[in-house]
Design an enzyme around this catalytic site. Structure first.
Site, mmCIF file in Angstrom:
data_model
loop_
_atom_site.group_PDB
_atom_site.id
_atom_site.type_symbol
_atom_site.label_atom_id
_atom_site.label_comp_id
_atom_site.label_asym_id
_atom_site.label_seq_id
_atom_site.Cartn_x
_atom_site.Cartn_y
_atom_site.Cartn_z
ATOM 1 N N VAL A 236 -10.425 -5.156 -6.068
ATOM 2 C CA VAL A 236 -9.026 -4.957 -5.711
ATOM 3 C C VAL A 236 -8.864 -3.520 -5.234
ATOM 4 O O VAL A 236 -9.127 -2.572 -5.988
ATOM 5 C CB VAL A 236 -8.090 -5.246 -6.902
ATOM 6 C CG1 VAL A 236 -6.644 -4.961 -6.521
ATOM 7 C CG2 VAL A 236 -8.247 -6.696 -7.363
ATOM 8 N N HIS A 444 -13.981 5.705 -25.789
ATOM 9 C CA HIS A 444 -12.647 5.318 -26.250
ATOM 10 C C HIS A 444 -11.559 6.076 -25.502
ATOM 11 O O HIS A 444 -10.566 6.511 -26.092
ATOM 12 C CB HIS A 444 -12.510 5.577 -27.754
ATOM 13 C CG HIS A 444 -13.359 4.703 -28.608
ATOM 14 N ND1 HIS A 444 -13.529 4.922 -29.971
ATOM 15 C CD2 HIS A 444 -14.088 3.603 -28.317
ATOM 16 C CE1 HIS A 444 -14.331 3.988 -30.467
ATOM 17 N NE2 HIS A 444 -14.692 3.189 -29.486
#
Length: 513
Positions: A236, A444
């Site tokens: 995309v 993270h």
């Protein structure tokens, strides 16, 4: 899976990790007639789509799946498939199988940067490679203005098939937990005391273990939904929008290079904390906070050998058929504001540091402690995007600006002292000093499309994850989390995705009624 790419859908989702899968699942349950298409830049690596690679029993097939996930420059065929091989590796650009590092732009002169920043590209996203740890956030980690956060977290636990007791019978697990509790629980709220780590895993009656990937989040209801389409190898390149409303996607088919447009009434960008803001930037959607408040979790690891447990006789709850496997006996030291670290304590299947040739430890007696810190979040910590240079996918090139503050260095020093103190309560150190990984090693990353209570310029999206000033455009993933956290972020990210999916479902049902 299909190569049919629909031209018009109700909801278009970018990214097939756990949060993208959560949108597909909730919408399949609440709006089964809605036409949903999900697009993933990476290839299909498993059947069913999104399976965790640890569930692939054959080592060669597992290695193949990991290599396929590693983007434009996969690792060599001789690279280990064991993610624990890097447990005690001090390399500043530590790369784990199934992931790939930023080629450049990860560190600017005079800054700490994120040299360990890594991504994956495959159906299932990082959910095919993660550790499965799903602790709930506590104290200042929680998002104060979400009154239904606990309901959302419970729903995320359902989608991820979280089990808080999957490995309670691992060798010496109860003894490790008791020693941790004796050292740490005094004065803690009962809900934040030492416990077994909640894991996204199913322990079967025959002893088999199935780790949750996006396949578990999709569930049978999504796979059986005739109105759901999953397309792999589809990059995309733009979110289409007009007059303050999302309108669809511009997609490059990686199979043949052709471009096509998909119209959509609602769009969800569920990439990682680097590529979600990258796509918004490329789409000329550039709120002031886009890419800012980037935060990682400084991570310190330490390993000890349990003392005073020399034989299976000391572990009567374990029978001779119970095997110690990687990540068995995972215990949890919850974050609190008074003790601002998240502890992940694992009984390892092998020592992370070399032992003497004749030193064969009793199974379950080697314990790895990982202490995570919450970042001192700064707006200046950010990922920037070029209007001229491009990355290997042809998207705007990234530049990471990231510094550890004085508060961060103090927090890391306190975590190092704490992990040594806790390790001493368990046993004897295998290394004299703990190892603190370089920035980015935690994988993270958060904050770059952060949620906010109001549209005041310090956030990208609303409490339902809808991008400010662009109706019908939602963001998902760890990047949405606005608070400084130390705990593993996936459960929270999926919980926030549940809220966004419910919001889309409400809009669709209102429009149709």
């Amino acid at each position: 899976m299909t190569r049919h790419i629909p031209a018009d859908v109700d909801v278009a989702i970018v990214g097939s990790g756990p949060t993208g899968a959560a949108y597909a699942r909730i919408l399949s349950e609440e709006c089964p007639t809605a036409r949903i298409a999900l697009f993933e830049v990476g290839p299909l690596i498993s059947d069913p789509p999104g399976t965790h690679v640890k569930n692939i029993a054959n080592a060669d097939e597992r290695a193949r799946a990991q290599r396929l996930s590693e983007g434009p420059s996969p690792l060599g065929d001789d690279t280990s498939t064991n993610t624990m091989d890097g447990y005690a590796d001090a390399a500043p650009r530590l790369v784990r199988p199934g992931t790939f590092l930023l080629r450049d732009g990860y560190q600017q002169p005079g800054e700490d940067g994120l040299p360990g920043a890594a991504m994956s590209a495959n159906v299932g996203g990082m959910g095919a490679h993660w550790t499965g740890a799903c602790p709930r956030p506590g104290d200042s980690e929680r998002i104060s203005y979400l009154n239904n956060l606990d309901d959302l977290l419970a729903e995320a636990e359902r989608l991820l098939a979280v089990d808080a007791h999957a490995f309670d019978d691992a060798p010496f697990a109860s003894e490790v937990r008791k020693r941790l509790a004796d050292a740490l629980d005094n004065g803690r709220d009962p809900t934040r005391r030492v416990a077994s780590m909640p894991l996204a895993v199913v322990r079967h009656d025959d002893g088999r273990v199935t780790w949750s990937g996006s396949d578990v989040v999709f569930g049978d209801v999504t796979r059986a939904n005739p109105n759901f389409t999953l397309v792999s190898d589809a990059l995309v390149t733009r979110v289409l929008h007009a007059n303050g409303r999302a309108a669809g996607l511009l997609i490059k088919d990686m199979a043949d290079g052709t471009e096509l447009t998909v119209s959509a009434r609602q769009v969800v960008v569920a990439g990682d904390s680097l590529r979600t803001p990258q796509l918004l930037w490329a789409s000329n959607i550039r709120p002031a906070a886009l890419g800012r408040y980037l935060n990682d979790q400084p991570q310190t690891v330490y390993a000890v050998r349990l003392r005073d447990v020399d034989s299976e006789a000391d572990n009567p709850d374990v029978d001779g058929d119970t095997a110690i496997v990687a990540h068995s006996g995972v215990n949890w030291v919850p974050f609190t504001d008074d003790e601002p670290f998240h502890g992940q304590v694992m009984q390892l299947d092998a020592s992370p540091v070399p032992l003497a040739d004749d030193d064969i430890p009793t199974p379950g007696t080697i314990v790895g402690l990982g202490w995570f810190c919450a970042k001192d979040v700064q707006a200046s910590d950010r990922v920037e995007f070029s209007d001229t240079d491009v990355d290997d996918y042809g998207m705007p090139a990234m530049s990471i600006h990231y510094r550890l503050t004085d508060n961060d260095h103090a927090s890391i020093a306190a975590a190092r002292a704490a992990v040594v103190r806790v390790g001493a309560a368990l046993g004897e150190a295998l290394d004299p000093e703990p190892l603190t990984f370089g920035p980015g090693a935690s994988l993270h990353y958060q904050g770059t499309v952060r949620m906010g209570e109001t549209n005041d310029g310090t956030s990208v999206c609303s409490p339902t994850s809808e991008v400010w000033d662009i109706d019908g455009l939602y963001v998902a993933g760890n990047g949405v989390i606005p608070t400084p956290t130390a705990c593993n972020p996936t459960l929270t990210a999926v919980a926030l995705a549940v809220a966004g999916a419910r919001d889309i479902a409400t809009h669709i049902l209102v429009e149709r009624n």
